[in-house]
Every structure is written in C-alpha cells, then in structure tokens.
Design an enzyme around this catalytic site. Structure first.
Site: not given
Ligand SMILES: NC(=O)c1ccc[n+]([C@@H]2O[C@H](COP(=O)([O-])OP(=O)(O)OC[C@H]3O[C@@H](n4cnc5c(N)ncnc54)[C@H](OP(=O)(O)O)[C@@H]3O)[C@@H](O)[C@H]2O)c1
Length: 292
Positions: A18, A67, A109, A132, A157
């Site tokens: 990202l 992260a 998610d 996680y 995903w």
C-alpha cells in the site's frame, strides 16, 4: 488540540504494497506534500522516534500503512504483532489527537471469525480466529479509544505490483509447475492496493471526514481457487489449478471461511465506488507483464 494549517501527509510503512501504491499516486495530488517513512526510517515501535517526527513535521494527515503482516508467523510472535499492530497504533492515535493530525489506519477482514454468510458490516461482532487478527483488532480498539476521529479502513486479500502477494506467488508457481492446489472453501474479496490507495486519497481530499470504521475491497465474492483460475486465464498459462479444502491445506494460523466486506458505508459517506475484482486484477497483471 492544535489546529493544523499544514498540507503534509505522512505515510508510514512506505515500502509495503500500500505504501508503494501511495508513493506512485502521490504525484496526482500536488496540493499535498507527502513524506514517506519506511520501517528503516521510522520503526513504529520506536516511540521516541515517532514523537520526534510529529514534532518536526506536524502533519495534517497520517496514513499508517505499517503493520506486522506475517499472518502465520504471528501465531508464534504474538507479542511483536501486538506491539506493532496494537500498541504502536494506539500511540499514533494519541499523538494525532494532540497534534490535530487526521489518522487513517488500515485494518483487516481477519477481525471476523468467518461464520457469517452475508457481507459483513462495520458494526458486526468481531471475533478474530488468529493472532494477527487479534493484534489488528487491538489496534482498531486503541486507535478509536484514544482518538475517535480516526478513520479505520478494513480491507481484505490485498495484492499489488509491489511486494509479496498471492497474485505474484501464483504467477511464479503457474510458470514453474504443471499443476497447483488452491483452497476453494475460503470466500472473500480481493483488493488491488492501487484501488485502496485511491480510495484513501479520495477520503483525504474530501471535506467529509467522519471518524470510524469503513470497509473497502474490490467488488465480487470469490474463493482463492476462483482467484487463481482467473490469474491462470489472464497470464495464458496451461497450469492445472486443482481445488482443495482448507483441511487439505493446513496453515499455522486459522483463516476465516467467509470474510466478504459490505462496502455500503464507504460508498454512501465518501462516494467511493469500488471496482470489480476482475477489472483490477487485469490492470495489475498487465503492469506485471509489462515489467517482465
Ligand atoms: N496484505 C493483505 O492481504 C492485507 C489484508 C487485509 C489488511 N491488510 C492491512 O493493510 C495494511 C497494508 O498492508 P500491505 O499489504 O501493504 O502490507 P506489507 O506489504 O506487508 O507492508 C507493511 C509494511 O510495514 C512495515 N513494517 C513492519 N513492521 C514495522 C514497524 N515496526 N515499523 C514500521 N514499519 C513496519 C514493513 O516493513 P518491511 O518492508 O521492512 O517489512 C512493510 O513495508 C496493513 O495494515 C495490513 O495489516 C493487509
């Protein structure tokens, strides 16, 4: 709380999927001054370094792309995962509140247990099934507890031209092997990180900031097996993709069976219309293809 007059956007974890997509997109937003911090330049668990960066830059926005993302490894490294995905996020949220910085944090998610049968809303009960997911949930909770103005985007995903991901692994395996096995009993929606980066920038540039949790992924409901088949088709490979069950493909961390995110809230609040997963996958594969 101070009022920011700055146009600085600070991006942490900038060497990830990202982070790299935001780097690429940043030139389309000349009204902002982006400052990118890799893990090397700014380790989130170094609280003194984080503090110093706030003092020095006084950013208007902070987009936290950093992260601990090694889902299976997190089972044996719970403390590290909680430190980066949980406590460090709580600290960022506190500092953002103090400096008047708007925080966008990314979650997952995997905060859900996977027992749902229809798309999950932001308000549905959370119940992570792996370490996680638990660490990311801790981050969500601390961020909102310490700073209710935080925007948390749950996604799923994630893949990109950059970094390690399912799409790139599949392409490699499909080029190396005659057949591969992929699970067909985990259902979700892929997210092209470039689309997520665009959604983030749409939020940043809108004047509709509203703290809370928002879901974002591409449109479509598929299994990893469906995803692999489409990759196989798009790269024109003759590799045979076999459907297997999660039972046949055990991993250290349990995965939710169903984690499709309902995106009504982000669409209604910020007028963001997620693209269909096939369309975005094609864009990413064409980009990877051009690179070879
Ligand atoms: N990938 C997925 O499928 C997925 C799904 C749902 C949600 N998400 C969430 O989406 C966000 C972006 O994920 P991504 O796929 O872009 O992840 P990624 O490619 O793994 O990038 C994460 C980045 O964080 C950096 N990092 C790790 N520990 C750090 C620390 N202590 N301090 C500072 N930086 C640190 C990593 O540094 P190095 O480059 O040095 O390793 C890496 O560049 C994350 O919040 C993730 O939890 C991802």
């Amino acid at each position: 709380m101070r009022v920011m007059a700055s146009n600085k956007i600070l991006v942490t974890g900038s060497n990830g999927q990202l982070g790299n997509e935001l780097k690429e997109l940043s030139s389309a937003y000349p009204q902002f001054k982006f400052v990118f911090f890799s893990r090397e330049k700014l380790p989130l668990n170094d609280l003194a370094a984080v503090e110093k960066v706030f003092q020095e830059y006084e950013p208007a926005f902070l987009i936290n792309c950093a992260a601990y993302t090694a889902v299976d490894k997190a089972e044996s490294e719970k403390e590290q995962a909680n430190e980066i995905n949980g406590n460090a996020v709580g600290f960022l949220a506190t500092r953002c509140k103090q400096f008047g910085t708007k925080l966008i944090h990314i979650s997952t998610d995997y905060v859900f247990n996977g027992n749902a049968t229809c798309p999950l809303k932001e308000s549905d009960p959370v119940d992570p099934v792996n370490a996680y997911g638990a660490s990311k949930l801790l981050g969500e909770q601390l961020a909102l507890q310490n700073n209710s103005d935080t925007i948390i985007i749950r996604t799923s995903w994630v893949y990109s031209f950059y970094g390690k991901n399912f799409v790139k692994t599949m392409i490699r395996l499909m080029n190396e092997k005659e057949s591969i096995n992929v699970v067909s009993d985990q259902i979700g929606s892929p997210t092209y990180a470039a689309d997520l980066a665009e959604a983030i920038m749409q939020i940043v540039s809108s004047d509709k900031w509203q703290g809370g949790i928002y879901n974002f992924s591409n449109e479509g409901v598929i299994s990893w097996f469906d995803f692999a088949n489409e990759i196989n088709h798009l790269i024109g490979s003759s590799c045979i993709v076999n459907s297997v069950t999660t039972m046949q493909f055990p991993t250290p961390a349990k995965r939710p069976k169903y984690s499709v995110l309902d995106k009504t809230k982000i669409t209604q609040t910020f007028l963001i219309q997620p693209k269909n997963w096939r369309e975005s996958l094609k864009v990413c594969i064409n980009k990877l293809d051009a690179e070879l």
